[in-house]
Design a protein around this motif. Structure first.
Motif, PDB file in Angstrom:
ATOM      1  N   ASN A  84       0.829  -1.208   0.000  1.00  0.00           N
ATOM      2  CA  ASN A  84       0.000   0.000   0.000  1.00  0.00           C
ATOM      3  C   ASN A  84       0.866   1.261   0.000  1.00  0.00           C
ATOM      4  OD1 ASN A  84      -2.761   1.215   0.299  1.00  0.00           O
ATOM      5  ND2 ASN A  84      -1.782   2.057   2.126  1.00  0.00           N
ATOM      6  N   ASN A  85       1.817   1.309   0.907  1.00  0.00           N
ATOM      7  CA  ASN A  85       2.666   2.496   1.022  1.00  0.00           C
ATOM      8  C   ASN A  85       3.536   2.688  -0.215  1.00  0.00           C
ATOM      9  OD1 ASN A  85       1.782   3.293   3.615  1.00  0.00           O
ATOM     10  ND2 ASN A  85       3.001   1.654   4.510  1.00  0.00           N
ATOM     11  N   ALA A  86       4.170   1.628  -0.680  1.00  0.00           N
ATOM     12  CA  ALA A  86       5.047   1.743  -1.844  1.00  0.00           C
ATOM     13  C   ALA A  86       4.273   2.172  -3.086  1.00  0.00           C
ATOM     14  CB  ALA A  86       5.764   0.419  -2.089  1.00  0.00           C
ATOM     15  N   THR A  87       3.125   1.559  -3.304  1.00  0.00           N
ATOM     16  CA  THR A  87       2.347   1.884  -4.500  1.00  0.00           C
ATOM     17  C   THR A  87       1.802   3.302  -4.428  1.00  0.00           C
ATOM     18  OG1 THR A  87       1.754  -0.448  -4.728  1.00  0.00           O
ATOM     19  CG2 THR A  87       0.445   1.134  -5.976  1.00  0.00           C
ATOM     20  N   HIS A  88       1.278   3.682  -3.286  1.00  0.00           N
ATOM     21  CA  HIS A  88       0.711   5.025  -3.119  1.00  0.00           C
ATOM     22  C   HIS A  88       1.758   6.100  -3.392  1.00  0.00           C
ATOM     23  CE1 HIS A  88      -1.573   8.332  -1.442  1.00  0.00           C
ATOM     24  NE2 HIS A  88      -0.638   8.532  -0.522  1.00  0.00           N
ATOM     25  N   TRP A  89       2.907   5.981  -2.749  1.00  0.00           N
ATOM     26  CA  TRP A  89       3.950   6.998  -2.904  1.00  0.00           C
ATOM     27  C   TRP A  89       4.606   6.933  -4.275  1.00  0.00           C
ATOM     28  CZ3 TRP A  89       4.920  11.247  -0.163  1.00  0.00           C
ATOM     29  CH2 TRP A  89       4.207  11.383   1.042  1.00  0.00           C
ATOM     30  N   ALA A  90       4.805   5.739  -4.800  1.00  0.00           N
ATOM     31  CA  ALA A  90       5.401   5.612  -6.137  1.00  0.00           C
ATOM     32  C   ALA A  90       4.493   6.233  -7.191  1.00  0.00           C
ATOM     33  CB  ALA A  90       5.669   4.143  -6.467  1.00  0.00           C
ATOM     34  N   TYR A  91       3.196   6.030  -7.069  1.00  0.00           N
ATOM     35  CA  TYR A  91       2.257   6.602  -8.036  1.00  0.00           C
ATOM     36  C   TYR A  91       2.322   8.128  -8.004  1.00  0.00           C
ATOM     37  CZ  TYR A  91      -1.958   7.219 -10.815  1.00  0.00           C
ATOM     38  OH  TYR A  91      -2.843   7.586 -11.805  1.00  0.00           O
ATOM     39  N   GLY A  92       2.320   8.703  -6.811  1.00  0.00           N
ATOM     40  CA  GLY A  92       2.398  10.156  -6.697  1.00  0.00           C
ATOM     41  C   GLY A  92       3.707  10.702  -7.231  1.00  0.00           C
ATOM     42  N   MET A  93       4.792  10.023  -6.951  1.00  0.00           N
ATOM     43  CA  MET A  93       6.100  10.499  -7.411  1.00  0.00           C
ATOM     44  C   MET A  93       6.288  10.282  -8.914  1.00  0.00           C
ATOM     45  SD  MET A  93       8.382   9.380  -4.122  1.00  0.00           S
ATOM     46  CE  MET A  93       9.929  10.019  -4.762  1.00  0.00           C
ATOM     47  N   LEU A  94       5.778   9.181  -9.437  1.00  0.00           N
ATOM     48  CA  LEU A  94       5.898   8.947 -10.879  1.00  0.00           C
ATOM     49  C   LEU A  94       5.019   9.904 -11.679  1.00  0.00           C
ATOM     50  CD1 LEU A  94       6.176   5.060 -10.987  1.00  0.00           C
ATOM     51  CD2 LEU A  94       7.962   6.745 -11.463  1.00  0.00           C
ATOM     52  N   ALA A  95       3.844  10.224 -11.154  1.00  0.00           N
ATOM     53  CA  ALA A  95       3.011  11.242 -11.811  1.00  0.00           C
ATOM     54  C   ALA A  95       3.738  12.586 -11.796  1.00  0.00           C
ATOM     55  CB  ALA A  95       1.649  11.351 -11.124  1.00  0.00           C
ATOM     56  N   GLY A  96       4.421  12.882 -10.700  1.00  0.00           N
ATOM     57  CA  GLY A  96       5.225  14.096 -10.626  1.00  0.00           C
ATOM     58  C   GLY A  96       6.369  14.080 -11.621  1.00  0.00           C
ATOM     59  N   ALA A  97       7.001  12.920 -11.814  1.00  0.00           N
ATOM     60  CA  ALA A  97       8.087  12.801 -12.784  1.00  0.00           C
ATOM     61  C   ALA A  97       7.579  13.094 -14.190  1.00  0.00           C
ATOM     62  CB  ALA A  97       8.709  11.406 -12.722  1.00  0.00           C
ATOM     63  N   GLN A  98       6.413  12.569 -14.519  1.00  0.00           N
ATOM     64  CA  GLN A  98       5.832  12.831 -15.840  1.00  0.00           C
ATOM     65  C   GLN A  98       5.504  14.308 -15.993  1.00  0.00           C
ATOM     66  OE1 GLN A  98       2.576  10.089 -16.570  1.00  0.00           O
ATOM     67  NE2 GLN A  98       3.732   8.461 -15.583  1.00  0.00           N
ATOM     68  N   TYR A  99       4.950  14.886 -14.934  1.00  0.00           N
ATOM     69  CA  TYR A  99       4.668  16.321 -14.970  1.00  0.00           C
ATOM     70  C   TYR A  99       5.970  17.098 -15.168  1.00  0.00           C
ATOM     71  CZ  TYR A  99       3.428  21.025 -13.665  1.00  0.00           C
ATOM     72  OH  TYR A  99       3.263  22.380 -13.690  1.00  0.00           O
ATOM     73  N   TYR A 156      -3.356  17.880  -4.941  1.00  0.00           N
ATOM     74  CA  TYR A 156      -2.133  17.187  -5.351  1.00  0.00           C
ATOM     75  C   TYR A 156      -1.516  17.897  -6.559  1.00  0.00           C
ATOM     76  CZ  TYR A 156       0.950  14.071  -7.826  1.00  0.00           C
ATOM     77  OH  TYR A 156       2.047  13.572  -8.510  1.00  0.00           O
ATOM     78  N   GLY A 157      -2.319  18.112  -7.589  1.00  0.00           N
ATOM     79  CA  GLY A 157      -1.811  18.711  -8.816  1.00  0.00           C
ATOM     80  C   GLY A 157      -1.251  20.100  -8.610  1.00  0.00           C
ATOM     81  N   LEU A 158      -1.979  20.937  -7.880  1.00  0.00           N
ATOM     82  CA  LEU A 158      -1.519  22.311  -7.652  1.00  0.00           C
ATOM     83  C   LEU A 158      -0.256  22.351  -6.789  1.00  0.00           C
ATOM     84  CD1 LEU A 158      -4.978  24.040  -7.224  1.00  0.00           C
ATOM     85  CD2 LEU A 158      -3.309  24.462  -9.060  1.00  0.00           C
ATOM     86  N   THR A 159      -0.203  21.500  -5.785  1.00  0.00           N
ATOM     87  CA  THR A 159       0.992  21.441  -4.938  1.00  0.00           C
ATOM     88  C   THR A 159       2.186  20.950  -5.739  1.00  0.00           C
ATOM     89  OG1 THR A 159      -0.362  21.033  -2.978  1.00  0.00           O
ATOM     90  CG2 THR A 159       1.976  20.486  -2.818  1.00  0.00           C
ATOM     91  N   THR A 160       1.984  19.922  -6.536  1.00  0.00           N
ATOM     92  CA  THR A 160       3.062  19.389  -7.367  1.00  0.00           C
ATOM     93  C   THR A 160       3.583  20.471  -8.310  1.00  0.00           C
ATOM     94  OG1 THR A 160       2.183  17.141  -7.220  1.00  0.00           O
ATOM     95  CG2 THR A 160       3.655  17.608  -9.085  1.00  0.00           C
ATOM     96  N   ALA A 161       2.668  21.182  -8.961  1.00  0.00           N
ATOM     97  CA  ALA A 161       3.074  22.241  -9.905  1.00  0.00           C
ATOM     98  C   ALA A 161       3.796  23.379  -9.185  1.00  0.00           C
ATOM     99  CB  ALA A 161       1.847  22.766 -10.652  1.00  0.00           C
ATOM    100  N   ALA A 162       3.306  23.755  -8.010  1.00  0.00           N
ATOM    101  CA  ALA A 162       3.931  24.857  -7.263  1.00  0.00           C
ATOM    102  C   ALA A 162       5.327  24.468  -6.788  1.00  0.00           C
ATOM    103  CB  ALA A 162       3.060  25.252  -6.071  1.00  0.00           C
ATOM    104  N   VAL A 163       5.479  23.277  -6.236  1.00  0.00           N
ATOM    105  CA  VAL A 163       6.791  22.838  -5.757  1.00  0.00           C
ATOM    106  C   VAL A 163       7.750  22.673  -6.932  1.00  0.00           C
ATOM    107  CG1 VAL A 163       8.033  20.952  -4.605  1.00  0.00           C
ATOM    108  CG2 VAL A 163       5.909  21.849  -3.625  1.00  0.00           C
TER     109      VAL A 163
END
Length: 187
Positions: A84-99, A156-163
């Motif tokens: 659960n933890n690995a998939t949740h965080w990996a998904y968020g970080m990989l979406a950030g990588a694509q962004y 999530y999206g706005l925070t990712t874009a701002a950071v």
């Protein structure tokens, strides 16, 4: 931006995606507490009470299916929390990588680009997870549930874009400081 490498954009995107995931989780945790939940943030965030697959949420189930499909082995129930933890965080970080790859290729990415990022992730979840049998079809959720979930994904999206924008600007200013004639005492 001159000097932005794809690897740098991916790395900054992953960091930004981690920040976006944390922001989204903080919102979900606040909702949990307002709803009467009493678990502390760290145990809640890391699914400390998750012991088996029976009650495992969608990220755990996706992680389980990926590992079992790839390695052709059953994953025991003691791995539900880790999956659960690995998939949740990996998904968020990989979406950030694509962004990061997309936004890093633009002359000036805007924080508002986080809106389609978050909305796209929200929509993808309601398309893919029902097809995988992990969610009900989107038509079976009430508007309030969908709106709350969309709001969390937009955060999530706005925070990712701002950071990402902050990290990119920081790298740009450090690069300018190292440019010839820009060192200490330069005029």
């Amino acid at each position: 931006m001159a000097g932005t490498t794809p690897l740098g954009a991916v790395a900054r995107g992953m960091l930004a995606g981690a920040a976006g995931t944390l922001a989204m989780d903080a919102l979900l945790y606040l909702r949990y507490r307002r709803g009467g939940g009493d678990e502390g943030f760290v145990p809640w965030e890391t699914a400390a009470s998750l012991r088996d697959w029976k009650d495992a949420p969608a990220p755990a189930q996706v992680g389980r299916r990926l590992v079992e499909g790839l390695f052709q082995r059953e994953v025991g129930p003691r791995w539900a929390r880790s999956a659960n933890n690995a998939t949740h965080w990996a998904y968020g970080m990989l979406a950030g990588a694509q962004y990061g790859l997309v936004a890093g290729s633009l002359a000036r990415p805007r924080i508002g680009y986080g809106i389609p990022l978050g909305a796209g992730l929200w929509g993808t979840g309601y398309a893919v997870l029902p097809a995988a049998g992990l969610y009900r079809p989107i038509t079976e959720y009430d508007r309030a549930t969908l709106a709350k979930d969309l709001g969390a994904h937009l955060l999530y999206g706005l925070t990712t874009a701002a950071v990402f924008a902050v990290l990119r600007a920081g790298c740009s200013s450090r690069r300018a400081d190292r440019a010839p004639g820009r060192g200490p005492g330069a005029r």
